[in-house]
Every structure is written in C-alpha cells, then in structure tokens.
Scaffold this motif. Structure first.
Motif, mmCIF file in Angstrom:
data_model
loop_
_atom_site.group_PDB
_atom_site.id
_atom_site.type_symbol
_atom_site.label_atom_id
_atom_site.label_comp_id
_atom_site.label_asym_id
_atom_site.label_seq_id
_atom_site.Cartn_x
_atom_site.Cartn_y
_atom_site.Cartn_z
ATOM 1 N N UNK B 19 0.830 -1.212 0.000
ATOM 2 C CA UNK B 19 0.000 0.000 0.000
ATOM 3 C C UNK B 19 0.864 1.261 0.000
ATOM 4 N N UNK B 20 1.926 1.239 0.799
ATOM 5 C CA UNK B 20 2.811 2.401 0.864
ATOM 6 C C UNK B 20 3.474 2.657 -0.491
ATOM 7 N N UNK B 21 3.867 1.590 -1.176
ATOM 8 C CA UNK B 21 4.498 1.741 -2.495
ATOM 9 C C UNK B 21 3.519 2.330 -3.509
ATOM 10 N N UNK B 22 2.250 1.926 -3.436
ATOM 11 C CA UNK B 22 1.244 2.486 -4.346
ATOM 12 C C UNK B 22 1.134 3.994 -4.127
ATOM 13 N N UNK B 23 1.136 4.403 -2.856
ATOM 14 C CA UNK B 23 1.026 5.836 -2.565
ATOM 15 C C UNK B 23 2.270 6.584 -3.033
ATOM 16 N N UNK B 24 3.438 5.940 -2.901
ATOM 17 C CA UNK B 24 4.671 6.542 -3.436
ATOM 18 C C UNK B 24 4.585 6.695 -4.946
ATOM 19 N N UNK B 25 4.111 5.647 -5.610
ATOM 20 C CA UNK B 25 3.978 5.689 -7.062
ATOM 21 C C UNK B 25 2.997 6.788 -7.455
ATOM 22 N N UNK B 92 -5.020 -0.514 -9.791
ATOM 23 C CA UNK B 92 -4.651 0.887 -9.560
ATOM 24 C C UNK B 92 -3.323 1.235 -10.220
ATOM 25 N N UNK B 93 -2.342 0.341 -10.107
ATOM 26 C CA UNK B 93 -1.018 0.672 -10.656
ATOM 27 C C UNK B 93 -1.038 0.716 -12.182
ATOM 28 N N UNK B 94 -1.953 -0.033 -12.806
ATOM 29 C CA UNK B 94 -2.082 0.073 -14.265
ATOM 30 C C UNK B 94 -2.546 1.473 -14.642
ATOM 31 N N UNK B 95 -3.535 1.987 -13.912
ATOM 32 C CA UNK B 95 -4.013 3.340 -14.207
ATOM 33 C C UNK B 95 -2.949 4.384 -13.883
ATOM 34 N N UNK B 96 -2.236 4.195 -12.765
ATOM 35 C CA UNK B 96 -1.177 5.157 -12.426
ATOM 36 C C UNK B 96 -0.098 5.177 -13.505
ATOM 37 N N UNK B 97 0.238 4.003 -14.008
ATOM 38 C CA UNK B 97 1.274 3.953 -15.050
ATOM 39 C C UNK B 97 0.800 4.701 -16.282
ATOM 40 N N UNK B 98 -0.487 4.567 -16.608
ATOM 41 C CA UNK B 98 -1.004 5.257 -17.797
ATOM 42 C C UNK B 98 -1.131 6.757 -17.572
ATOM 43 N N UNK B 143 -6.013 9.495 -1.809
ATOM 44 C CA UNK B 143 -6.473 9.606 -0.413
ATOM 45 C C UNK B 143 -7.575 8.596 -0.121
ATOM 46 N N UNK B 144 -8.489 8.435 -1.072
ATOM 47 C CA UNK B 144 -9.576 7.463 -0.900
ATOM 48 C C UNK B 144 -8.987 6.071 -0.712
ATOM 49 N N UNK B 145 -7.956 5.754 -1.496
ATOM 50 C CA UNK B 145 -7.282 4.455 -1.386
ATOM 51 C C UNK B 145 -6.576 4.326 -0.038
ATOM 52 N N UNK B 146 -5.877 5.393 0.370
ATOM 53 C CA UNK B 146 -5.081 5.337 1.602
ATOM 54 C C UNK B 146 -5.969 5.184 2.832
ATOM 55 N N UNK B 147 -7.088 5.927 2.831
ATOM 56 C CA UNK B 147 -7.927 5.967 4.049
ATOM 57 C C UNK B 147 -9.226 5.194 3.900
#
Lengths: 235, 235
Positions: B19-25, B92-98, B143-147
């Motif tokens: 989860x922390x890595x996703x937020x970093x990304x 989520x990471x697929x969308x972040x990459x795009x 934020x929605x993902x984190x919390x």
C-alpha cells in the motif's frame, strides 16, 4: 494450460472456462469495432445506436470474468503458470473493455459526422486501412492468448508502430484539409478522434500481447523495446 | 487493512508495504503531471526532457508492485478483504502507469509547442484550470485508497464530469481559434492533445476511485451511474 501443477480436473475446467470467456469477450469486442467502422463509412445511424447500446454487454463480461478470476484465486490458490494465467486474464479483460469503449466512441463520432450536413464527404480510405491493421492486431493478440503463441505476440508489438504511423499520416492529411478550407475543421476533428480511437485499439492489443509473453515466459515485457521482446520470444 | 482474517504479522507488514508503495507511485505520477503542466506553460524544454526521461521510474514501480502482489497471492493466499485489496492494487497501478504516460505525452507536446515559432502565444488558462481539476481528482483518489474513504471516491467520480466538460470547452475555443486563423491549426491541435491527455488523467482517477469502492464494499461499480455510486457509498 501453462503449467500442470494442479491435479484437480475441476480446477482445469474452471481455468478453461475463463479462457473461453475471454475469447468470447474478444470476439464481441472485435465485432463491435468492425461494425463501428462499417457504420461510420456507410453513415448507418441505427447501427451506430446499436453499437452504443451494446457496450454494456462488453462491460458485463468484464465484471463477470473478473469475478470468476477472484473466485479461482480465493478457492484454488493457483501458483506459478496458473496464477500467471489468471493475472493475464484480469489484465486482458481491462484492455478488451477499453477497446469496447473505443468502438462506442467511434459510433458516437459517426453519429456527429452523419448528422452534420457535411461540406466534405470523407472517403475514409485511410481510416479503413488503419482500422484493418488494428483489427488484425486484436485478432492476433487473441490468437496469441488462445494458443500461447509468442510469435504472434511479437508481431503485434511490431505492428503497433505501423498503426501509430497511420495515425500520423491521417493527422497530416486532415491538417492540410483544414488549412485549405477552414469550414471543414469540425468534421476533420471528428475524423481525427476516430483515428485516435483506432490508434488506441492498437495500444490495447499491444498490451494484451505483452501479457501473453508474461504468461508464457514469466517475464514482464511491458516496458522494454520491440527488439528485446523479439529476442525474448525467440529464446 | 480491510479485513483482519489473517493472523500473520509478517503478512500485515507485506500488505502495508505494498500500500505504501502504491502511494509513493501515486506521488511520483502526480509530480510528473504537475511538472509537465509547469514546463508546458513556461516553455521549459530541459524540464520537459527530464519528465520524458523519468517515465521509466513510473514503469519500474508498476512492474515491482505487480510482482509483489503476485508473490503475496502465491505465498499468502489472501481471502476476502485482503484479496480485494491486492486486486485493487494491481488495477490501480495500471491506471497510475497510464497517467504517467499522459505526463510524458504532455511533455512531448510541450516540446513541439516550444520549438514551433508559434504565431499564437497560448495563455493556457483553460489548460491550467483543467489540469488542476484532474490533479485534484488524482490526489483524492489516492487519499480514498489510503484511508478507504468512500466519500472522496464518490466525489472523484462526480468531478470526472467537470473535466469532460472542460475538455469540450477547450475544444470549442480551439475550433474558433483555428477558423479565425488557419495558420494556428497545428498549434491548436497540439494544445488539443494536451487537453485530451488531461481528460484521460481524469478517467484514470475515476477508475481508481471505483476500485476503492470495490475494495471497501466488495461491489463492482465500474459500469454504473454516478448516482448509483453515491447511493452505494452512503449506505
């Protein structure tokens, strides 16, 4: 199957059912694209409406296959090749769903173009050509998935460059058109968005082919060059 | 964590690390977008080159987090809420990459615009405004993902309509521009592609927020209306 570590026949059947559904979904999406281009070229508004209304079928298949994959992971705890297959399915259906969205976009642009009392009658020669290329990529990426065919997958990655080049050609041609007669600008932009949708279909097919390389080889090739993928596939 | 069915502290730590890595990304991607808009507006070509060169960092994070998720699934066999969390991360990471790719596209368009001896000096007021909206959506979806904040997630889905409307406004304005002076057509198209990239960032942020609803509620809301999502979130 990629691996044969599991022993349950029921599990085999579940994986096989999911793969079959992905290919069905691929067939539906391919048909949506083909019909969208046909409707665009012929100005067939009822067909465009049908394509727009049918997008929910693609969406429903995505949700259903996704749910099946989650159940397989939770109940069967797949490992190695089986897990890679399930992960490949999960990613593939996201791209298929987005290709479906592009079909819908083409149909919507087609409606705008048909309803506009257009000053130019577009021939769509270049659009048809680009769409044939993108459809060929989609079919090959589905074949690559069905038969674990890495040669096909590598071809698709290579073809994506051609579709991108087609897009640039269409854009240059539309710019000339717009500059010669500014009254064609709105029409030209709608055609440009159709070309953009086709280019994106190529991108999604490329993604799908890269997942197949991952599924078969266990190697993530999403962010490497075409040459590296071709080398990987030949190994 | 969404559920507490697992007992292993090590497993908790692994999920938390992902989860922390996703937020970093997400933070990296947000910064790429922000810098791309800054570079576009100021015509800062060295900054554009840096953004283009840094895209590989986003790609590498996607591959790394994806691999961590596969290992968690294979070794920990997560169920229920934990499995939904891992699946949410994978999507989520697929969308972040795009979104990262869109930052790169904005930087590339910025280079074309900066190198062209432009007849018009774009003010980018509307582009900046649309980009602020899209960045706000991206931050809120992270934020929605984190919390696990569904109210934020619902807001993002609603905001996507605003970004789409901004895109249409920019397009109309650019069409007027092109019609008044056809020599501005190439420049206007480059700005249009920037606007399109911003609109797509909004789409990806919306996808991410829909995954959060799935993660928390176990309900797939990707293909339902905004009103249904709001109802789901309030329940």
């Amino acid at each position: 199957m990629v691996s044969t570590e599991h022993t349950s026949k029921q599990f085999d059947a579940e994986l096989e059912a999911v793969r079959a559904r992905v290919l069905q979904m691929g067939g539906l999406v391919e048909s949506q694209i083909r019909l969208a281009i046909e409707a665009l070229v012929s100005g067939d508004v009822p067909l465009m409406n049908r394509i727009i209304n049918d997008d929910h079928r693609v969406n429903a298949m995505e949700v259903e296959i996704d749910e099946s994959c989650n159940q397989i992971i939770a109940r069967r705890q797949p490992a190695a090749g089986d897990l890679r297959m399930v992960m490949t399915v999960i990613k593939t259906i996201t791209d298929l769903e987005r290709i479906g969205d592009e079909a819908e976009k083409i149909a919507r642009m087609g409606k705008l173009l048909a309803q506009r009392n257009s000053l130019i009658l577009p021939r769509y020669t270049e659009i048809k050509h680009a769409a044939e290329l993108a459809l060929d990529m989609l079919r090959k990426s589905l074949d690559a998935f069905a038969r674990l065919d890495l040669a096909y997958a590598a071809q698709v990655v290579r073809q994506d460059e051609l579709v991108d080049e087609e897009f640039r050609t269409i854009m240059r041609y539309l710019i000339t058109f717009m500059m010669e007669d500014p009254r064609t600008i709105s029409t030209a932009l709608e055609i440009l968005f159709v070309a953009k949708a086709i280019e994106r279909i190529g991108d999604h097919a490329k993604n799908m082919s890269e997942y197949v390389v991952y599924m078969v080889k266990g190697k993530d090739v999403r962010h490497v060059t075409v040459e590296e993928i071709e080398r990987e596939v030949l190994e």
